[in-house]
Design a protein around this motif. Structure first.
Motif, PDB file in Angstrom:
ATOM      1  N   SER A  83       0.812  -1.224   0.000  1.00 32.49           N
ATOM      2  CA  SER A  83       0.000   0.000   0.000  1.00 32.49           C
ATOM      3  C   SER A  83       0.847   1.276   0.000  1.00 32.49           C
ATOM      4  CB  SER A  83      -0.934   0.008   1.210  1.00 32.49           C
ATOM      5  OG  SER A  83      -0.190   0.062   2.420  1.00 32.49           O
ATOM      6  N   ASN A  84       2.139   1.156   0.278  1.00 38.80           N
ATOM      7  CA  ASN A  84       3.023   2.321   0.273  1.00 38.80           C
ATOM      8  C   ASN A  84       3.502   2.693  -1.127  1.00 38.80           C
ATOM      9  OD1 ASN A  84       4.116   0.839   3.204  1.00 38.80           O
ATOM     10  ND2 ASN A  84       3.263   2.894   3.224  1.00 38.80           N
ATOM     11  N   PHE A  85       3.199   1.850  -2.104  1.00 39.12           N
ATOM     12  CA  PHE A  85       3.629   2.092  -3.478  1.00 39.12           C
ATOM     13  C   PHE A  85       2.445   2.534  -4.324  1.00 39.12           C
ATOM     14  CE2 PHE A  85       6.790  -0.637  -1.653  1.00 39.12           C
ATOM     15  CZ  PHE A  85       7.976  -0.274  -2.255  1.00 39.12           C
ATOM     16  N   LEU A  86       2.736   3.266  -5.383  1.00 38.09           N
ATOM     17  CA  LEU A  86       1.681   3.634  -6.318  1.00 38.09           C
ATOM     18  C   LEU A  86       1.119   2.373  -6.953  1.00 38.09           C
ATOM     19  CD1 LEU A  86       3.398   6.712  -8.032  1.00 38.09           C
ATOM     20  CD2 LEU A  86       1.715   6.713  -6.174  1.00 38.09           C
ATOM     21  N   PRO A  87      -0.179   2.316  -7.190  1.00 40.11           N
ATOM     22  CA  PRO A  87      -0.814   1.097  -7.706  1.00 40.11           C
ATOM     23  C   PRO A  87      -0.124   0.571  -8.979  1.00 40.11           C
ATOM     24  CG  PRO A  87      -2.475   2.690  -7.063  1.00 40.11           C
ATOM     25  CD  PRO A  87      -1.157   3.405  -6.971  1.00 40.11           C
ATOM     26  N   GLY A  88       0.378  -0.649  -8.882  1.00 41.08           N
ATOM     27  CA  GLY A  88       0.984  -1.282 -10.040  1.00 41.08           C
ATOM     28  C   GLY A  88       2.309  -0.702 -10.470  1.00 41.08           C
TER      29      GLY A  88
ATOM     30  N   ALA B  91       2.952  10.081   0.867  1.00 39.69           N
ATOM     31  CA  ALA B  91       2.913   9.922   2.322  1.00 39.69           C
ATOM     32  C   ALA B  91       4.099   9.090   2.805  1.00 39.69           C
ATOM     33  CB  ALA B  91       1.600   9.272   2.746  1.00 39.69           C
ATOM     34  N   SER B  92       4.464   8.077   2.058  1.00 45.57           N
ATOM     35  CA  SER B  92       5.598   7.228   2.439  1.00 45.57           C
ATOM     36  C   SER B  92       6.906   7.993   2.317  1.00 45.57           C
ATOM     37  CB  SER B  92       5.636   5.973   1.566  1.00 45.57           C
ATOM     38  OG  SER B  92       4.446   5.224   1.713  1.00 45.57           O
ATOM     39  N   LEU B  93       7.041   8.807   1.279  1.00 46.21           N
ATOM     40  CA  LEU B  93       8.244   9.630   1.128  1.00 46.21           C
ATOM     41  C   LEU B  93       8.383  10.591   2.307  1.00 46.21           C
ATOM     42  CD1 LEU B  93       8.052  10.460  -2.690  1.00 46.21           C
ATOM     43  CD2 LEU B  93       9.719   8.970  -1.588  1.00 46.21           C
ATOM     44  N   ASP B  94       7.274  11.222   2.710  1.00 47.31           N
ATOM     45  CA  ASP B  94       7.317  12.154   3.838  1.00 47.31           C
ATOM     46  C   ASP B  94       7.695  11.430   5.128  1.00 47.31           C
ATOM     47  OD1 ASP B  94       6.594  14.277   2.218  1.00 47.31           O
ATOM     48  OD2 ASP B  94       4.464  14.128   2.689  1.00 47.31           O
ATOM     49  N   ARG B  95       7.179  10.230   5.303  1.00 48.60           N
ATOM     50  CA  ARG B  95       7.504   9.450   6.512  1.00 48.60           C
ATOM     51  C   ARG B  95       8.985   9.111   6.555  1.00 48.60           C
ATOM     52  NH1 ARG B  95       5.461   3.306   7.494  1.00 48.60           N
ATOM     53  NH2 ARG B  95       6.395   2.957   9.569  1.00 48.60           N
ATOM     54  N   ILE B  96       9.549   8.742   5.424  1.00 50.20           N
ATOM     55  CA  ILE B  96      10.978   8.422   5.358  1.00 50.20           C
ATOM     56  C   ILE B  96      11.814   9.658   5.669  1.00 50.20           C
ATOM     57  CG2 ILE B  96      12.844   7.764   3.773  1.00 50.20           C
ATOM     58  CD1 ILE B  96      10.792   5.907   2.385  1.00 50.20           C
ATOM     59  N   VAL B  97      11.410  10.803   5.131  1.00 50.55           N
ATOM     60  CA  VAL B  97      12.128  12.047   5.387  1.00 50.55           C
ATOM     61  C   VAL B  97      12.164  12.347   6.883  1.00 50.55           C
ATOM     62  CG1 VAL B  97      11.969  14.548   5.147  1.00 50.55           C
ATOM     63  CG2 VAL B  97      11.799  13.104   3.128  1.00 50.55           C
ATOM     64  N   GLN B  98      11.037  12.202   7.570  1.00 46.76           N
ATOM     65  CA  GLN B  98      10.979  12.466   9.010  1.00 46.76           C
ATOM     66  C   GLN B  98      11.908  11.539   9.782  1.00 46.76           C
ATOM     67  OE1 GLN B  98       6.873  12.201  10.203  1.00 46.76           O
ATOM     68  NE2 GLN B  98       6.257  14.008   9.028  1.00 46.76           N
ATOM     69  N   GLU B  99      11.924  10.268   9.417  1.00 47.02           N
ATOM     70  CA  GLU B  99      12.777   9.294  10.115  1.00 47.02           C
ATOM     71  C   GLU B  99      14.247   9.594   9.877  1.00 47.02           C
ATOM     72  OE1 GLU B  99      13.253   6.596  12.821  1.00 47.02           O
ATOM     73  OE2 GLU B  99      11.221   6.721  11.987  1.00 47.02           O
ATOM     74  N   VAL B 100      14.586   9.954   8.654  1.00 45.12           N
ATOM     75  CA  VAL B 100      15.980  10.247   8.333  1.00 45.12           C
ATOM     76  C   VAL B 100      16.442  11.520   9.033  1.00 45.12           C
ATOM     77  CG1 VAL B 100      17.519  10.968   6.459  1.00 45.12           C
ATOM     78  CG2 VAL B 100      16.033   8.988   6.165  1.00 45.12           C
ATOM     79  N   GLU B 101      15.576  12.541   9.103  1.00 43.18           N
ATOM     80  CA  GLU B 101      15.951  13.781   9.789  1.00 43.18           C
ATOM     81  C   GLU B 101      16.278  13.499  11.255  1.00 43.18           C
ATOM     82  OE1 GLU B 101      17.302  17.149   9.364  1.00 43.18           O
ATOM     83  OE2 GLU B 101      15.664  17.146   7.908  1.00 43.18           O
ATOM     84  N   MET B 102      15.467  12.655  11.889  1.00 45.53           N
ATOM     85  CA  MET B 102      15.707  12.305  13.283  1.00 45.53           C
ATOM     86  C   MET B 102      17.023  11.545  13.431  1.00 45.53           C
ATOM     87  SD  MET B 102      13.271  10.062  15.833  1.00 45.53           S
ATOM     88  CE  MET B 102      11.846  10.978  15.239  1.00 45.53           C
TER      89      MET B 102
END
Length: 378
Positions: free
Chosen positions: A240-245, A252-263
């Protein structure tokens, strides 16, 4: 969400000085898509400043007549960098407490609030030249996502290393990888099904672990984490984190990764600086000297056993001539050294550093493994 960075305003600033500095910091943080109060804590006149060692932090001390160091005593003991600010350079002796007098100050009438804000963000490692990320991935399995992340982090004021974009033709590919990795704050590991099936990505992972560089694992769907990654910051992706097909990640997944990496980047930067400071302190004390404080560029002011003062400037990542030039202006001490880690640097780079050192007499290169020996010979 916990903040990743922390700033303390201490001393006796005027309301206008605090307002101007805050507005300038907000504007500068916007280039990295960071928000003051959310991503970066802002503390005004705390009774004592004792930030976590796992968060990049810095103090601004506004000097004034009848100064006190009560607010920064704890920070001095923790080797938190302190930026003294005075009205004019001649007034420094009257506006700074004795504990901060040895540190390089900035004068408001000479440099202005923009320079103070820029120096403050430099201490947090938030300037573009210090925000470096290395994407470790398998081309056959995650190229599309890697390219997305390259673009996403580049837009947030990061320097991003991706092998398809960062290795010029006709250079030693492996040595270039090790050099770029040693110069990075965070390794973004795209853990696809055959990530550990490649000697390249496996070696990148192992070198990052050995170098105390932060690693963030991005686990692909149905990929079980290796026992080697169980203690790392981890984002487990699902379909569900990938664009369909498609092989690209959704926003949303890119933003989540950015937040984790910043921390992870803040923690990793803070730990690498702290390790350098601890190594310097241990070496100095073993020789009968003492650390007096930490100021601009994380420069450590020390007093040797014979009473002479010196400045040691830790370099996080690959050192360049810029480090020498910057260190030269950090104090009036007769001896100034730039401490760097030579592990993983290109052989040609190390040869260049040795050559450069022969022509610069005011600042010395010192490998982190040789601090005590070099200081003992001063």
């Amino acid at each position: 969400m916990a903040a990743d960075y922390e700033i303390a305003i201490t001393g006796k600033p005027t309301v206008q000085q605090v307002s101007d500095l805050k507005a300038t910091v907000v504007e500068m943080l916007a280039a990295a898509d960071l928000t003051l109060g959310t991503d970066v804590l802002w503390r005004e006149n705390p009774a004592a400043f004792t930030p976590s060692n796992l968060r990049a932090s810095a103090v601004v001390y506004f000097g004034a007549p009848s100064p006190s160091d009560a607010q920064v005593t704890a920070a001095l003991g923790q080797s938190v960098p302190i930026l003294p600010v005075v009205s004019t350079y001649p007034a420094a002796s009257q506006e700074l407490p004795s504990s901060l007098a040895p540190l390089n100050a900035l004068a408001l009438d000479s440099v202005g609030i923009e320079r103070i804000a820029a120096t403050l963000l430099d201490l947090l490692g938030l300037v573009h030249s210090k925000r470096k990320i290395f994407i470790s991935y398998r081309r056959l399995e995650s190229t599309e996502a890697a390219l997305q992340l390259f673009a996403k982090f580049s837009s947030r004021n990061f320097q991003v290393f991706l092998d398809t974009h960062g290795v010029p033709p006709a250079v030693d590919f492996q040595q270039t990888l090790w050099h770029e990795l040693s110069d990075s704050d965070v390794i973004l590991m795209l853990d696809t099904p055959d990530y550990f099936g490649s000697r390249w990505t496996t070696a990148e992972f192992q070198r990052a672990l050995a170098s105390d560089i932060s690693i963030v694992r991005i686990g692909w769907p149905d990929v079980s984490p290796s026992p080697l990654t169980t203690t790392l910051p981890n984002i487990a992706l699902t379909a569900s984190n990938f664009l369909p097909g498609r092989p690209e990640l959704d926003d949303a997944s890119l933003d989540r990764i950015v937040q984790e990496v910043e921390m992870a980047r803040s923690k990793g930067y803070a730990v690498r600086v702290l390790n350098m400071h601890s190594l310097i302190r241990d070496s100095v004390e073993n020789l009968g000297g003492q650390v007096l404080g930490v100021g601009q560029s994380h420069a450590v002011l020390i007093k040797l056993a014979d009473g002479r003062q010196a400045v040691l400037v830790p370099c996080i990542g690959a050192p360049t001539s810029v480090n020498l030039n910057s260190a030269e202006g950090l104090g009036s001490a007769p001896d100034i050294g730039v401490i760097y880690d030579s592990v993983g640097l290109l052989p040609d780079w190390l040869t260049h550093l040795d050559w450069l050192g022969k022509f610069v007499n005011t600042v010395r290169w010192i490998k982190r493994s040789e601090i005590e020996a070099k200081l003992g010979a001063w």
